[in-house]
Design a protein around this motif. Structure first.
Motif, mmCIF file in Angstrom:
data_model
loop_
_atom_site.group_PDB
_atom_site.id
_atom_site.type_symbol
_atom_site.label_atom_id
_atom_site.label_comp_id
_atom_site.label_asym_id
_atom_site.label_seq_id
_atom_site.Cartn_x
_atom_site.Cartn_y
_atom_site.Cartn_z
ATOM 1 N N MET A 107 -50.690 1.883 -65.965
ATOM 2 C CA MET A 107 -49.316 1.760 -65.466
ATOM 3 C C MET A 107 -49.287 0.711 -64.367
ATOM 4 S SD MET A 107 -48.462 5.836 -65.502
ATOM 5 C CE MET A 107 -46.718 5.685 -65.192
ATOM 6 N N GLU A 108 -48.216 -0.056 -64.302
ATOM 7 C CA GLU A 108 -48.233 -1.277 -63.505
ATOM 8 C C GLU A 108 -48.291 -1.048 -62.003
ATOM 9 O OE1 GLU A 108 -44.643 -3.611 -63.859
ATOM 10 O OE2 GLU A 108 -43.566 -1.873 -64.600
ATOM 11 N N LEU A 109 -47.918 0.109 -61.521
ATOM 12 C CA LEU A 109 -47.954 0.342 -60.076
ATOM 13 C C LEU A 109 -48.950 1.437 -59.699
ATOM 14 C CD1 LEU A 109 -44.171 0.075 -59.084
ATOM 15 C CD2 LEU A 109 -45.937 -1.693 -59.038
ATOM 16 N N ASP A 110 -49.936 1.674 -60.537
ATOM 17 C CA ASP A 110 -50.975 2.652 -60.208
ATOM 18 C C ASP A 110 -51.595 2.338 -58.849
ATOM 19 O OD1 ASP A 110 -50.737 4.196 -62.425
ATOM 20 O OD2 ASP A 110 -52.498 3.423 -63.455
ATOM 21 N N GLY A 111 -51.695 3.370 -58.002
ATOM 22 C CA GLY A 111 -52.339 3.203 -56.713
ATOM 23 C C GLY A 111 -51.427 2.663 -55.626
ATOM 24 N N ARG A 112 -50.236 2.234 -55.979
ATOM 25 C CA ARG A 112 -49.292 1.733 -54.973
ATOM 26 C C ARG A 112 -48.590 2.904 -54.294
ATOM 27 N NH1 ARG A 112 -48.004 -3.687 -56.682
ATOM 28 N NH2 ARG A 112 -49.843 -4.389 -57.836
ATOM 29 N N VAL A 113 -48.222 2.711 -53.045
ATOM 30 C CA VAL A 113 -47.511 3.732 -52.269
ATOM 31 C C VAL A 113 -46.120 3.193 -51.933
ATOM 32 C CG1 VAL A 113 -47.484 5.099 -50.152
ATOM 33 C CG2 VAL A 113 -49.660 4.658 -51.337
ATOM 34 N N VAL A 114 -45.112 3.983 -52.254
ATOM 35 C CA VAL A 114 -43.722 3.536 -52.125
ATOM 36 C C VAL A 114 -42.912 4.570 -51.353
ATOM 37 C CG1 VAL A 114 -41.633 2.904 -53.393
ATOM 38 C CG2 VAL A 114 -43.880 2.304 -54.331
ATOM 39 N N VAL A 115 -42.105 4.107 -50.420
ATOM 40 C CA VAL A 115 -41.155 4.953 -49.703
ATOM 41 C C VAL A 115 -39.752 4.606 -50.169
ATOM 42 C CG1 VAL A 115 -40.053 5.376 -47.459
ATOM 43 C CG2 VAL A 115 -42.547 5.363 -47.646
ATOM 44 N N ARG A 153 -37.739 8.207 -59.308
ATOM 45 C CA ARG A 153 -38.275 8.592 -60.619
ATOM 46 C C ARG A 153 -38.839 7.386 -61.372
ATOM 47 N NH1 ARG A 153 -33.893 12.453 -60.421
ATOM 48 N NH2 ARG A 153 -32.456 10.925 -61.320
ATOM 49 N N SER A 154 -38.180 6.241 -61.253
ATOM 50 C CA SER A 154 -38.688 5.044 -61.928
ATOM 51 C C SER A 154 -40.040 4.618 -61.354
ATOM 52 C CB SER A 154 -37.678 3.896 -61.799
ATOM 53 O OG SER A 154 -36.509 4.159 -62.556
ATOM 54 N N PHE A 155 -40.193 4.716 -60.042
ATOM 55 C CA PHE A 155 -41.486 4.370 -59.437
ATOM 56 C C PHE A 155 -42.559 5.376 -59.829
ATOM 57 C CE2 PHE A 155 -39.137 1.527 -56.570
ATOM 58 C CZ PHE A 155 -40.029 0.460 -56.498
ATOM 59 N N LEU A 156 -42.208 6.648 -59.917
ATOM 60 C CA LEU A 156 -43.170 7.645 -60.373
ATOM 61 C C LEU A 156 -43.618 7.332 -61.799
ATOM 62 C CD1 LEU A 156 -41.482 10.898 -59.031
ATOM 63 C CD2 LEU A 156 -43.708 10.016 -58.312
ATOM 64 N N ALA A 157 -42.670 6.995 -62.657
ATOM 65 C CA ALA A 157 -42.992 6.684 -64.047
ATOM 66 C C ALA A 157 -43.870 5.440 -64.159
ATOM 67 C CB ALA A 157 -41.715 6.503 -64.862
ATOM 68 N N ALA A 158 -43.761 4.547 -63.160
ATOM 69 C CA ALA A 158 -44.580 3.329 -63.156
ATOM 70 C C ALA A 158 -45.953 3.554 -62.544
ATOM 71 C CB ALA A 158 -43.859 2.218 -62.401
ATOM 72 N N GLY A 159 -46.235 4.782 -62.097
ATOM 73 C CA GLY A 159 -47.563 5.114 -61.603
ATOM 74 C C GLY A 159 -47.716 5.163 -60.103
ATOM 75 N N ALA A 160 -46.653 4.862 -59.344
ATOM 76 C CA ALA A 160 -46.767 4.817 -57.890
ATOM 77 C C ALA A 160 -46.764 6.216 -57.279
ATOM 78 C CB ALA A 160 -45.615 4.002 -57.304
ATOM 79 N N ASP A 161 -47.370 6.331 -56.115
ATOM 80 C CA ASP A 161 -47.212 7.522 -55.282
ATOM 81 C C ASP A 161 -45.951 7.313 -54.459
ATOM 82 O OD1 ASP A 161 -49.608 8.645 -56.193
ATOM 83 O OD2 ASP A 161 -50.765 7.595 -54.662
ATOM 84 N N VAL A 162 -45.017 8.242 -54.546
ATOM 85 C CA VAL A 162 -43.684 8.054 -53.967
ATOM 86 C C VAL A 162 -43.420 9.093 -52.896
ATOM 87 C CG1 VAL A 162 -41.213 7.946 -54.455
ATOM 88 C CG2 VAL A 162 -42.857 7.083 -56.149
ATOM 89 N N ILE A 163 -42.911 8.625 -51.771
ATOM 90 C CA ILE A 163 -42.459 9.496 -50.696
ATOM 91 C C ILE A 163 -40.967 9.261 -50.519
ATOM 92 C CG2 ILE A 163 -42.681 10.154 -48.266
ATOM 93 C CD1 ILE A 163 -45.387 8.037 -49.855
ATOM 94 N N VAL A 164 -40.173 10.316 -50.607
ATOM 95 C CA VAL A 164 -38.743 10.204 -50.369
ATOM 96 C C VAL A 164 -38.424 10.861 -49.038
ATOM 97 C CG1 VAL A 164 -38.168 10.136 -52.830
ATOM 98 C CG2 VAL A 164 -38.200 12.338 -51.645
ATOM 99 N N CYS A 165 -37.443 10.313 -48.350
ATOM 100 C CA CYS A 165 -37.037 10.898 -47.078
ATOM 101 C C CYS A 165 -35.525 10.965 -47.007
ATOM 102 C CB CYS A 165 -37.601 10.100 -45.898
ATOM 103 S SG CYS A 165 -36.972 8.417 -45.757
ATOM 104 N N ALA A 166 -35.045 11.946 -46.285
ATOM 105 C CA ALA A 166 -33.619 12.156 -46.062
ATOM 106 C C ALA A 166 -33.505 13.200 -44.962
ATOM 107 C CB ALA A 166 -32.914 12.627 -47.335
ATOM 108 N N ARG A 167 -32.295 13.426 -44.519
ATOM 109 C CA ARG A 167 -32.127 14.439 -43.472
ATOM 110 C C ARG A 167 -32.331 15.845 -44.008
ATOM 111 N NH1 ARG A 167 -26.495 13.421 -40.750
ATOM 112 N NH2 ARG A 167 -25.995 12.815 -42.889
ATOM 113 N N ARG A 168 -31.960 16.050 -45.282
ATOM 114 C CA ARG A 168 -32.077 17.380 -45.882
ATOM 115 C C ARG A 168 -32.938 17.317 -47.136
ATOM 116 N NH1 ARG A 168 -26.917 16.878 -43.992
ATOM 117 N NH2 ARG A 168 -26.228 15.890 -45.918
#
Length: 256
Positions: free
Chosen positions: A1-9, A23-38
């Motif tokens: 997957m094209e973004l394996d090993g990448r970290v994305v916020v 979800r698109s970044f997850l499907a591309a192999g990235a480790d994803v961190i999402v942030c929000a107030r809730r």
């Protein structure tokens, strides 16, 4: 997957467009961190993989610094920041008391918060030779009655991205996605029921509103090596835009 090993916020990545991007970044192999107030109502996941969630108020610089420090030390790197968090209520200029302060808060969320996040993330993005993706809006390119402060902030965000792209080159690429209308779980608040959503979608040259996944795929492209020579660019994700009103007026006049 094209973004394996990448970290994305992905800021504001718990619902709507932000969740679609995550979800698109997850499907591309990235480790994803999402942030929000809730926290999200349900986990943001794709292809059996889940995004991590951290609560943070992006208008609080100290909290933003703590957040990115935690991400960097936990994952060891940061490859992409998607500045998606934003939005505005419908509010005409000059109506009611205290409106100047309310409009200022809209600018704070949609322009100053992405600037703070980008500046804070910069050392780790530079180390990884990563990228920033700003989520803009067509409201920043045309008059935006009822959401004037939002439109002004999005115009500023696009200009900020172009300046960052020059100042931070060649270490960090910075680009913008300029969005048109997107179908999210809140679309009915703006366009009514399914009939109304379909009618609004029919005004778009491609015949429908964007889906969050459409935005997500464009964001993945800009973060990927396929976009290695793209920086300071604004990619329109609006299905062809809006049909100019004068064309319909001219048609009516011809029929008469």
């Amino acid at each position: 997957m094209e973004l394996d090993g990448r970290v994305v916020v992905v800021t504001g990545g718990t619902r709507g467009v932000g969740a679609g991007i995550a979800r698109s970044f997850l499907a591309a192999g990235a480790d994803v961190i999402v942030c929000a107030r809730r926290p999200p109502d349900q986990e943001v996941a794709a292809d059996g993989r889940k995004a991590a969630f951290t609560p943070v108020d992006l208008r609080d610089p100290a909290a933003v610094h703590t957040f990115f420090d935690t991400v960097a030390h936990r994952h060891g790197r940061l490859d992409c920041l998607v500045n998606n968090a934003g939005g505005t209520p419908y509010r005409l200029l000059g109506e009611g008391e205290g409106e100047a302060q309310r409009h200022a808060r809209v600018v704070e969320l949609n322009l100053l918060a992405p600037m703070t996040a980008s500046l804070t993330a910069y050392p780790w993005l530079r180390q990884a030779r990563g990228s920033v993706v700003m989520i803009g809006s067509v409201s920043g390119t045309r008059p935006s009655p009822g959401t004037a402060a939002y439109g002004a902030a999005k115009a500023g965000l696009e200009n900020l991205a172009r300046s960052m792209a020059v100042e931070w080159a060649p270490d960090v690429r910075v680009n913008s996605l300029v969005l048109g209308m997107v179908r999210t779980e809140l679309a009915h608040l703006h366009y009514g029921d399914e009939t109304g959503i379909a009618s609004v979608g029919a005004t778009v040259p491609l015949g429908r509103l964007a889906e969050p996944a459409d935005v997500g795929e464009a964001a993945v492209f800009l973060a990927s090596d396929r976009a290695a020579y793209i920086s300071g660019a604004s990619l329109l994700v609006h299905g062809g835009g809006e049909r100019p009103a004068f064309l319909d007026a001219a048609t009516v006049n011809k029929e008469k």
